[in-house]
Design a protein around this motif. Structure first.
Motif, PDB file in Angstrom:
ATOM      1  N   ARG A  91       1.180   6.266   3.882  1.00  0.00           N
ATOM      2  CA  ARG A  91       0.593   7.606   4.096  1.00  0.00           C
ATOM      3  C   ARG A  91       1.297   8.394   5.193  1.00  0.00           C
ATOM      4  O   ARG A  91       1.350   9.609   5.129  1.00  0.00           O
ATOM      5  CB  ARG A  91      -0.892   7.472   4.442  1.00  0.00           C
ATOM      6  CG  ARG A  91      -1.701   7.063   3.252  1.00  0.00           C
ATOM      7  CD  ARG A  91      -3.160   7.066   3.575  1.00  0.00           C
ATOM      8  NE  ARG A  91      -3.937   6.662   2.398  1.00  0.00           N
ATOM      9  CZ  ARG A  91      -5.228   6.473   2.419  1.00  0.00           C
ATOM     10  NH1 ARG A  91      -5.904   6.628   3.532  1.00  0.00           N
ATOM     11  NH2 ARG A  91      -5.873   6.112   1.329  1.00  0.00           N
TER      12      ARG A  91
ATOM     13  N   THR B  43       4.790  16.428   4.253  1.00  0.00           N
ATOM     14  CA  THR B  43       3.938  17.625   4.127  1.00  0.00           C
ATOM     15  C   THR B  43       4.168  18.560   5.312  1.00  0.00           C
ATOM     16  O   THR B  43       4.323  19.775   5.134  1.00  0.00           O
ATOM     17  CB  THR B  43       2.451  17.209   4.070  1.00  0.00           C
ATOM     18  OG1 THR B  43       2.303  16.225   3.051  1.00  0.00           O
ATOM     19  CG2 THR B  43       1.557  18.383   3.774  1.00  0.00           C
TER      20      THR B  43
ATOM     21  N   LEU C  92       4.185  10.404   3.982  1.00  0.00           N
ATOM     22  CA  LEU C  92       3.678  11.529   3.174  1.00  0.00           C
ATOM     23  C   LEU C  92       3.215  12.673   4.092  1.00  0.00           C
ATOM     24  O   LEU C  92       3.473  13.851   3.808  1.00  0.00           O
ATOM     25  CB  LEU C  92       2.524  11.038   2.302  1.00  0.00           C
ATOM     26  CG  LEU C  92       2.072  11.971   1.191  1.00  0.00           C
ATOM     27  CD1 LEU C  92       3.202  12.204   0.202  1.00  0.00           C
ATOM     28  CD2 LEU C  92       0.866  11.400   0.470  1.00  0.00           C
ATOM     29  N   ALA C  93       2.558  12.301   5.208  1.00  0.00           N
ATOM     30  CA  ALA C  93       2.111  13.318   6.174  1.00  0.00           C
ATOM     31  C   ALA C  93       3.317  14.015   6.797  1.00  0.00           C
ATOM     32  O   ALA C  93       3.320  15.245   6.974  1.00  0.00           O
ATOM     33  CB  ALA C  93       1.260  12.658   7.263  1.00  0.00           C
TER      34      ALA C  93
ATOM     35  N   ARG D 251       0.858  -1.184   0.000  1.00  0.00           N
ATOM     36  CA  ARG D 251       0.000   0.000   0.000  1.00  0.00           C
ATOM     37  C   ARG D 251       0.893   1.231   0.000  1.00  0.00           C
ATOM     38  O   ARG D 251       2.025   1.185   0.444  1.00  0.00           O
ATOM     39  CB  ARG D 251      -0.889   0.007   1.234  1.00  0.00           C
ATOM     40  CG  ARG D 251      -2.013  -0.983   1.142  1.00  0.00           C
ATOM     41  CD  ARG D 251      -2.818  -0.975   2.401  1.00  0.00           C
ATOM     42  NE  ARG D 251      -1.986  -1.218   3.564  1.00  0.00           N
ATOM     43  CZ  ARG D 251      -2.417  -1.126   4.816  1.00  0.00           C
ATOM     44  NH1 ARG D 251      -3.634  -0.758   5.074  1.00  0.00           N
ATOM     45  NH2 ARG D 251      -1.612  -1.379   5.819  1.00  0.00           N
TER      46      ARG D 251
END
Lengths: 232, 39
Positions: free
Chosen positions: A9, A16, A12-13, A6
């Protein structure tokens, strides 16, 4: 080792969040903080140079910890983490040398000097870049993990030398500052950028470790049946 | 430099910030590309 296919995430957070911190910190450092008394505007390079330095050494420290765990636990996920931390550490050390050279020219009059801090940092960069390059020549993932861990532990000896070089030897480079010696106006952009690079570095290491884990899983996978049939 | 003080220098500041942003952004993009390829 079972790779997760997958899209990750959490890294990625973190990336950011890191970008947001860096944008805010750099805005404050470039446009809000006053120029330093002697160095003027050139001192604004500090807001990106010092966080890069802190996090480059932190990435190498994580690689060192991963190397020790990798030697004691026969789990190749730690080798993937080691590879990721070294690559991101080398990237930050390279940026550190570039930023330092850009700051050195207007303040020292030269792009580079064989000063103890600069020389030990260059040794750090080339030692860890060498480990990354040599990893490509070893096909066996288990052997590669073992000798990479040993080489990382040896190369890590340079990290405390880099840190203390400005205290141990006469250096053009200034000594470490502390919150007590940094003006409060310089403090906020420095801290924001430090956390920005930290979040960015953590996200990068997680993504890179995922890439390395997937590659190692492919290396460990049995050969395809048709290939086995041809060999038989 | 004038009397021990460094004047100007914005070009060096922009060079440091610009190069840092370019290198970090390029590396970040390369990670996403490599991650997609490794699926």
């Amino acid at each position: 080792m079972v790779p997760n296919h997958r899209f990750p995430r959490f890294p990625l957070a973190l990336i950011t969040l890191g970008v947001l911190c860096l944008l805010t910190g750099s805005y404050l450092g470039l446009f809000v903080a006053p120029p330093e008394h002697y160095m003027g505007n050139v001192q604004r390079i500090m807001y990106v140079h010092v966080p890069t330095a802190w996090n480059a050494l932190l990435a190498m420290t994580f690689a060192f910890a991963a190397a020790i765990v990798s030697l004691f636990k026969s789990d190749l996920k730690w080798d993937a983490r080691l590879e990721a931390a070294i690559e991101v550490g080398v990237l930050l050390a390279f940026l550190l040398c570039c930023q330092g050279a850009i700051w050195a020219k207007p303040t020292w009059g030269v792009w580079w000097d064989w000063d103890p801090r600069l020389t030990t940092t260059a040794v750090l960069l080339f030692a860890f870049a060498g480990i990354l390059a040599l990893r490509r020549f070893v096909d066996d993932p288990v052997k590669r993990a073992t000798w990479s861990a040993v080489a990382t532990i040896i190369a890590y000896v340079d990290v405390p030398i880099v840190y203390y070089s400005v205290r141990w030897w006469n250096s053009l480079h200034q000594q470490q500052s502390s919150p007590a010696t940094v003006s409060s106006q310089f403090y906020l952009p420095l801290r924001l950028n430090a956390f920005g690079v930290l979040f960015l570095m953590s996200g990068f290491i997680m993504l890179r470790a995922e890439i390395a884990s997937r590659r190692i899983a492919t290396e460990l996978a049995p050969p395809p049946r048709d290939l086995v049939g041809e060999l038989a | 430099m004038s009397g021990g003080y460094i004047t100007g220098g914005w070009a060096f500041v922009w060079a440091a910030y610009g190069w840092t942003a370019l290198v970090l952004a390029s590396y970040g993009i390369s990670l996403f590309v490599r991650l997609r390829k490794s699926r």
